[in-house]
Design a protein around this motif. Structure first.
Motif, PDB file in Angstrom:
ATOM      1  N   MET A  35       0.881  -1.292   0.620  1.00  0.00           N
ATOM      2  CA  MET A  35      -0.100   0.028   0.267  1.00  0.00           C
ATOM      3  C   MET A  35       0.866   1.504  -0.195  1.00  0.00           C
ATOM      4  SD  MET A  35      -2.881   1.417   2.819  1.00  0.00           S
ATOM      5  CE  MET A  35      -1.827   2.022   3.765  1.00  0.00           C
ATOM      6  N   PHE A  36       0.574   2.469  -0.858  1.00  0.00           N
ATOM      7  CA  PHE A  36       1.127   3.475  -1.199  1.00  0.00           C
ATOM      8  C   PHE A  36       0.483   4.416  -0.815  1.00  0.00           C
ATOM      9  CE2 PHE A  36       2.558   0.922  -4.218  1.00  0.00           C
ATOM     10  CZ  PHE A  36       3.594   0.656  -3.830  1.00  0.00           C
ATOM     11  N   THR A  37       0.468   6.006   0.312  1.00  0.00           N
ATOM     12  CA  THR A  37      -0.588   6.981   0.811  1.00  0.00           C
ATOM     13  C   THR A  37      -0.168   7.927  -0.835  1.00  0.00           C
ATOM     14  OG1 THR A  37       1.599   8.390   1.677  1.00  0.00           O
ATOM     15  CG2 THR A  37       0.331   6.834   3.017  1.00  0.00           C
ATOM     16  N   GLY A  38       0.413   8.175  -1.876  1.00  0.00           N
ATOM     17  CA  GLY A  38       0.796   8.881  -2.589  1.00  0.00           C
ATOM     18  C   GLY A  38       1.226  10.110  -2.333  1.00  0.00           C
ATOM     19  N   ILE A  39       2.438  10.049  -1.263  1.00  0.00           N
ATOM     20  CA  ILE A  39       3.149  11.252  -0.819  1.00  0.00           C
ATOM     21  C   ILE A  39       5.314  10.604  -1.605  1.00  0.00           C
ATOM     22  CG2 ILE A  39       4.880  12.137   0.109  1.00  0.00           C
ATOM     23  CD1 ILE A  39       1.333  12.525   0.786  1.00  0.00           C
ATOM     24  N   VAL A  40       5.104  11.139  -3.112  1.00  0.00           N
ATOM     25  CA  VAL A  40       6.392  11.131  -3.941  1.00  0.00           C
ATOM     26  C   VAL A  40       7.081  11.180  -3.543  1.00  0.00           C
ATOM     27  CG1 VAL A  40       7.631  11.360  -6.477  1.00  0.00           C
ATOM     28  CG2 VAL A  40       4.619  10.971  -6.254  1.00  0.00           C
ATOM     29  N   GLU A  41       7.902  10.074  -3.122  1.00  0.00           N
ATOM     30  CA  GLU A  41       9.606   9.834  -2.022  1.00  0.00           C
ATOM     31  C   GLU A  41      10.376  10.679  -3.274  1.00  0.00           C
ATOM     32  OE1 GLU A  41      10.221   7.453   0.929  1.00  0.00           O
ATOM     33  OE2 GLU A  41       9.462   6.526  -0.550  1.00  0.00           O
ATOM     34  N   GLU A  42      10.307  10.858  -4.747  1.00  0.00           N
ATOM     35  CA  GLU A  42      11.242  11.189  -5.448  1.00  0.00           C
ATOM     36  C   GLU A  42      11.330  10.658  -6.835  1.00  0.00           C
ATOM     37  OE1 GLU A  42      16.284   8.707  -5.937  1.00  0.00           O
ATOM     38  OE2 GLU A  42      14.965   7.646  -5.353  1.00  0.00           O
ATOM     39  N   LEU A  43      11.792  12.112  -7.320  1.00  0.00           N
ATOM     40  CA  LEU A  43      11.505  11.885  -9.282  1.00  0.00           C
ATOM     41  C   LEU A  43      12.922  11.030  -9.657  1.00  0.00           C
ATOM     42  CD1 LEU A  43       9.450  13.155 -10.829  1.00  0.00           C
ATOM     43  CD2 LEU A  43      11.105  15.048 -11.064  1.00  0.00           C
ATOM     44  N   GLY A  44      12.453  10.181 -10.312  1.00  0.00           N
ATOM     45  CA  GLY A  44      13.411   8.776 -10.962  1.00  0.00           C
ATOM     46  C   GLY A  44      13.689   9.418 -12.496  1.00  0.00           C
ATOM     47  N   THR A  45      14.245   8.300 -12.928  1.00  0.00           N
ATOM     48  CA  THR A  45      14.147   8.027 -14.618  1.00  0.00           C
ATOM     49  C   THR A  45      14.536   6.947 -15.052  1.00  0.00           C
ATOM     50  OG1 THR A  45      15.346  10.264 -13.985  1.00  0.00           O
ATOM     51  CG2 THR A  45      15.889   9.035 -16.012  1.00  0.00           C
ATOM     52  N   LEU A  46      13.789   6.642 -15.996  1.00  0.00           N
ATOM     53  CA  LEU A  46      13.680   5.469 -16.640  1.00  0.00           C
ATOM     54  C   LEU A  46      15.358   5.624 -17.182  1.00  0.00           C
ATOM     55  CD1 LEU A  46      12.527   2.894 -18.099  1.00  0.00           C
ATOM     56  CD2 LEU A  46      11.269   4.282 -19.657  1.00  0.00           C
ATOM     57  N   ASN A  65       7.663   9.059 -10.865  1.00  0.00           N
ATOM     58  CA  ASN A  65       7.206   9.677  -9.866  1.00  0.00           C
ATOM     59  C   ASN A  65       6.892   8.373  -9.160  1.00  0.00           C
ATOM     60  OD1 ASN A  65       6.024  11.990  -9.904  1.00  0.00           O
ATOM     61  ND2 ASN A  65       4.867  11.367 -10.651  1.00  0.00           N
ATOM     62  N   LEU A  66       8.598   8.010  -7.881  1.00  0.00           N
ATOM     63  CA  LEU A  66       8.348   6.703  -7.328  1.00  0.00           C
ATOM     64  C   LEU A  66       8.376   7.032  -5.182  1.00  0.00           C
ATOM     65  CD1 LEU A  66      12.273   6.475  -8.376  1.00  0.00           C
ATOM     66  CD2 LEU A  66      10.318   5.056  -9.712  1.00  0.00           C
ATOM     67  N   GLU A  67       7.662   5.653  -5.257  1.00  0.00           N
ATOM     68  CA  GLU A  67       7.559   5.578  -4.126  1.00  0.00           C
ATOM     69  C   GLU A  67       7.239   4.323  -2.853  1.00  0.00           C
ATOM     70  OE1 GLU A  67       3.357   6.192  -0.958  1.00  0.00           O
ATOM     71  OE2 GLU A  67       3.227   6.561  -2.888  1.00  0.00           O
ATOM     72  N   GLN A 123      17.608   7.171  -3.239  1.00  0.00           N
ATOM     73  CA  GLN A 123      16.847   6.990  -2.574  1.00  0.00           C
ATOM     74  C   GLN A 123      15.693   5.695  -2.132  1.00  0.00           C
ATOM     75  OE1 GLN A 123      14.353  10.816  -2.010  1.00  0.00           O
ATOM     76  NE2 GLN A 123      13.248  10.290  -0.327  1.00  0.00           N
ATOM     77  N   VAL A 124      14.905   5.788  -3.043  1.00  0.00           N
ATOM     78  CA  VAL A 124      14.025   4.429  -2.982  1.00  0.00           C
ATOM     79  C   VAL A 124      14.494   3.004  -2.599  1.00  0.00           C
ATOM     80  CG1 VAL A 124      12.195   5.731  -3.904  1.00  0.00           C
ATOM     81  CG2 VAL A 124      13.106   4.758  -5.271  1.00  0.00           C
ATOM     82  N   VAL A 125      15.937   3.278  -3.121  1.00  0.00           N
ATOM     83  CA  VAL A 125      16.707   1.804  -3.040  1.00  0.00           C
ATOM     84  C   VAL A 125      17.133   1.695  -1.602  1.00  0.00           C
ATOM     85  CG1 VAL A 125      16.353   0.964  -5.410  1.00  0.00           C
ATOM     86  CG2 VAL A 125      18.457   2.629  -4.432  1.00  0.00           C
ATOM     87  N   ALA A 126      16.740   2.838  -1.151  1.00  0.00           N
ATOM     88  CA  ALA A 126      18.226   2.549  -0.055  1.00  0.00           C
ATOM     89  C   ALA A 126      17.637   1.742   1.688  1.00  0.00           C
ATOM     90  CB  ALA A 126      17.921   4.632   0.946  1.00  0.00           C
ATOM     91  N   ILE A 169       7.839  -0.811  -5.268  1.00  0.00           N
ATOM     92  CA  ILE A 169       7.829   0.484  -5.179  1.00  0.00           C
ATOM     93  C   ILE A 169       6.618   1.036  -6.767  1.00  0.00           C
ATOM     94  CG2 ILE A 169       9.089   2.070  -5.868  1.00  0.00           C
ATOM     95  CD1 ILE A 169      11.999   0.801  -5.489  1.00  0.00           C
ATOM     96  N   SER A 170       6.013   2.376  -5.899  1.00  0.00           N
ATOM     97  CA  SER A 170       5.350   3.117  -7.496  1.00  0.00           C
ATOM     98  C   SER A 170       5.441   3.468  -7.932  1.00  0.00           C
ATOM     99  CB  SER A 170       4.566   3.579  -6.412  1.00  0.00           C
ATOM    100  OG  SER A 170       3.190   4.702  -6.988  1.00  0.00           O
ATOM    101  N   VAL A 171       5.429   3.408  -9.555  1.00  0.00           N
ATOM    102  CA  VAL A 171       6.348   4.151 -10.513  1.00  0.00           C
ATOM    103  C   VAL A 171       5.126   4.142 -11.252  1.00  0.00           C
ATOM    104  CG1 VAL A 171       7.786   3.703 -12.637  1.00  0.00           C
ATOM    105  CG2 VAL A 171       7.804   1.930 -10.705  1.00  0.00           C
ATOM    106  N   ASN A 172       5.272   6.123 -10.970  1.00  0.00           N
ATOM    107  CA  ASN A 172       3.522   6.837 -11.637  1.00  0.00           C
ATOM    108  C   ASN A 172       2.248   6.038 -11.322  1.00  0.00           C
ATOM    109  OD1 ASN A 172       5.375   8.553 -12.848  1.00  0.00           O
ATOM    110  ND2 ASN A 172       4.887   8.097 -14.972  1.00  0.00           N
TER     111      ASN A 172
END
Length: 199
Positions: free
Chosen positions: A1-12, A82-84, A30-33, A41-44
């Protein structure tokens, strides 16, 4: 489950297409720390499972159906995402309940700048219209937002400066497609009120 608060702007970084799935490599230090094999992990707004990770990012498998019904199928190397990470039991519940199970896509119709924010109008898919309510919650590309207005075939959200700067929504232009996940509580309420649905 997620909350929709994006932690990091990642790149494909890369996308390797197979006959019935793709493997995506995404940069997101950040999200793989604290990532482990099998982490979510939520991706978009799409829940993906980590199959391999480094200090800089991770890989995940994306099934053909997911590529077809979400905007992930249109991503190309270099595109921001968007990553969370999934919500830990002890985490803060900053947005709303987001499952990472996309219900459909929408299209940006217009953007209206305000003094410090922007109002974004989006197409309202007919099959999701009953779940979108004024002041209700919706996730767009994984971002938890409040619906600020609803029309017969459109709805609006207001984006604050933080959302504009730290998510992909600040870059979306009219005509762009976004993933939509409606509030799961509304779907459960509907099901409870009409048990004959989907039978």
């Amino acid at each position: 489950m997620f909350t929709g608060i994006v932690e990091e702007l990642g790149t494909l970084v890369t996308r390797t297409d197979g006959p019935d799935a793709s493997v995506v490599e995404i940069r997101g230090p950040q999200v793989v720390a604290d990532a482990t094999h099998g982490a979510s992990i939520s991706v978009n707004g799409v829940c993906l499972t980590v199959t391999r990770h480094t200090d800089e990012g991770f890989e995940a498998d994306v099934m053909a159906e997911t590529l077809a019904v979400t905007t992930l199928g249109a991503l190309a190397p270099g595109d921001p995402v968007n990553l969370e990470r999934s919500l830990p039991v002890t985490g803060r519940f900053g947005g709303h309940i987001v499952q990472g199970h996309v219900d459909g896509t929408t299209t940006v119709l217009s953007r209206t700048p305000g003094e410090r924010w922007e109002v974004v109008r989006l197409a309202l898919p007919p099959h999701l219209a009953r779940y979108v309510a004024h002041k209700g919650s919706v996730a767009l590309d994984g971002v938890s937002l409040t619906v600020s207005a609803v029309g017969p075939d459109w709805f609006e959200v207001s984006l604050i400066p933080t959302t504009l700067a730290l998510t992909t929504l600040g870059r979306r232009a009219p005509g762009d497609a976004l993933n939509v996940e409606v509030d799961v509580l509304a779907k459960y309420a509907e099901r409870l009120l009409d048990p004959e649905l989907d039978r």
